[in-house]
Design an enzyme around this catalytic site. Structure first.
Site, mmCIF file in Angstrom:
data_model
loop_
_atom_site.group_PDB
_atom_site.id
_atom_site.type_symbol
_atom_site.label_atom_id
_atom_site.label_comp_id
_atom_site.label_asym_id
_atom_site.label_seq_id
_atom_site.Cartn_x
_atom_site.Cartn_y
_atom_site.Cartn_z
ATOM 1 N N CYS A 134 0.951 -1.271 -0.085
ATOM 2 C CA CYS A 134 -0.204 0.059 0.101
ATOM 3 C C CYS A 134 0.610 1.268 -0.104
ATOM 4 O O CYS A 134 0.261 2.308 -0.058
ATOM 5 C CB CYS A 134 -0.870 -0.196 1.376
ATOM 6 S SG CYS A 134 -1.842 -1.509 1.027
ATOM 7 N N HIS A 261 -3.221 8.082 6.499
ATOM 8 C CA HIS A 261 -3.331 6.843 5.920
ATOM 9 C C HIS A 261 -4.690 6.358 6.294
ATOM 10 O O HIS A 261 -5.535 5.923 5.288
ATOM 11 C CB HIS A 261 -2.517 5.764 6.294
ATOM 12 C CG HIS A 261 -2.423 4.403 5.726
ATOM 13 N ND1 HIS A 261 -2.420 4.517 4.507
ATOM 14 C CD2 HIS A 261 -2.564 3.457 5.938
ATOM 15 C CE1 HIS A 261 -2.379 3.127 3.803
ATOM 16 N NE2 HIS A 261 -2.548 2.257 4.989
ATOM 17 N N HIS A 294 -9.800 2.363 0.206
ATOM 18 C CA HIS A 294 -8.371 2.071 0.086
ATOM 19 C C HIS A 294 -7.952 1.565 -1.139
ATOM 20 O O HIS A 294 -8.225 0.545 -1.468
ATOM 21 C CB HIS A 294 -8.045 1.040 1.486
ATOM 22 C CG HIS A 294 -6.235 1.078 1.497
ATOM 23 N ND1 HIS A 294 -5.547 1.641 0.616
ATOM 24 C CD2 HIS A 294 -5.594 0.388 2.453
ATOM 25 C CE1 HIS A 294 -4.411 1.768 1.063
ATOM 26 N NE2 HIS A 294 -4.446 0.725 2.365
#
Length: 364
Positions: A134, A261, A294
């Site tokens: 990620c 995040h 995400h």
């Protein structure tokens, strides 16, 4: 040597950049509930792009950046792609169609298939493909910055791209971190993340244009605490953020906004909130993943574009989905803040304790 972001385009579940920023400011979650990915028709919240061929949309976005830039072509430009999925969805499509793997082309499954496809279309000077889960496209941006600073290239195109596929959705489901509703980052009752897809294209240059955002700092760390869980003391996150500030020559007190995040998982949000609270006193913090979900390897580039646009528009996005804030020390806005931020930090954290923070500012 200074590094500037001169042009950028995105596509995600909220649409293009204009539609995305509108959704962020209006707190309009674009997460949809889907029952087609998990066995037994279990509902999960996903961030799905509009219907269309993923690679056609990707090529269109890169074409737009080329058209809107001062470059006639990309023959002297390096391409760096950050992705965690690569061609996995195409492999899945073939497997589900045929019921076996025999017709899957391994060369079209790899991470590098994205850079190879774009290179065939646009003929770059050279290409690179980065996959660090990620943080993939955040690390692509970090590498691009370093290469321009040493005058290896004058221009570098960074692409973050990940398509939604069963493998990733089921993988996160196996970890028990998926939400069956739009995620609620930093909320006390958050119950997981939303897997999503996106494309983000950013042109970095050593030359400033009238609309440039300066790419001031980049920092990375690896806390290596656990394969999926972050260090509970936030040491890795603190190290990455500190490195980005040091690279930029900026003090924590000067940062106006942090695009966190903020995945909506129990572990990530509590640790990130702890790390931020230990470094920053009163800067605004929010996570755009409540809108976009995400987007995995594309997240770093997508949220870099959001950070740049936040500076351009002078308005800090509020936190969508927040009902009861868990960590009261964070300054999380629940409505847009018209504060004309000068310095914006964007965080990306990944499995294995891989942490990357990027700092952007108004070009002087």
């Amino acid at each position: 040597m200074s590094v500037y972001i001169t042009n950028y385009e995105v596509e995600c579940n909220a649409g293009d950049l204009t539609s995305l920023m509108k959704a962020l400011y209006n707190k309009e979650s674009k997460i949809t509930i889907d029952t087609n990915y998990i066995n037994g028709n279990e509902p999960v919240g996903l961030g799905k792009m509009k219907d269309g061929n993923f690679f056609e949309i990707l090529i269109n976005k890169v074409s737009n950046v080329l058209k809107d830039s001062n470059l006639n072509d990309f023959k002297d430009t390096l391409l760096i792609v950050g992705s965690s999925v690569g061609g996995m969805r195409e492999s899945e499509t073939i497997y589900f169609r045929d019921g076996n793997y025999k017709n899957i082309d391994p060369s079209k499954h790899a991470i590098s298939v994205i850079s190879e496809t774009l290179d065939q279309k646009f003929s770059f000077a050279d290409t690179r493909a980065i996959s660090t889960a990620c943080t993939s496209s955040a690390n692509a941006l970090l590498l691009a910055k370093r290469l321009i600073e040493v005058d290896a290239y004058k221009n570098i195109l960074v692409v973050g791209a990940d398509a939604l596929c069963h493998t990733t959705v089921c993988g996160f489901h196996a970890l028990g971190v998926l939400s069956d509703s739009p995620c609620r980052p930093f909320d006390k009752s958050r119950n997981g993340m939303n897997v999503a897809e996106a494309i983000a294209v950013l042109l970095l240059s050593s030359e400033k244009s009238d609309e440039s955002i300066e790419f001031l700092g980049a920092g990375a760390s690896s806390d290596a605490h656990h394969i999926t869980h972050p260090d509970p003391e936030g040491k890795g996150a603190i190290a990455a953020m500190s490195a980005a500030l040091k690279d930029a020559g900026i003090e924590p007190s000067e940062v106006d906004y942090i695009n966190a995040h903020g995945t909506g998982t129990t572990a990530n949000d509590s640790v990130e909130a702890l790390a931020i609270s230990q470094m920053f006193n009163n800067c605004y913090v929010s996570s755009s993943k409540a809108i976009t979900g995400h987007t995995l390897g594309a997240a770093g580039a997508l949220e870099a574009a959001i950070a740049c646009e936040t500076i351009h528009q002078g308005i800090i996005p509020p936190q969508t989905g927040l009902i009861e804030q868990e960590n009261s020390s964070l300054n999380i806005p629940t409505a847009p803040i018209d504060s004309k931020p000068c310095y914006v930090l964007s965080n990306s954290f990944a499995f294995g304790g891989n942490n990357t923070s990027l700092l952007f500012g108004r070009a002087k």
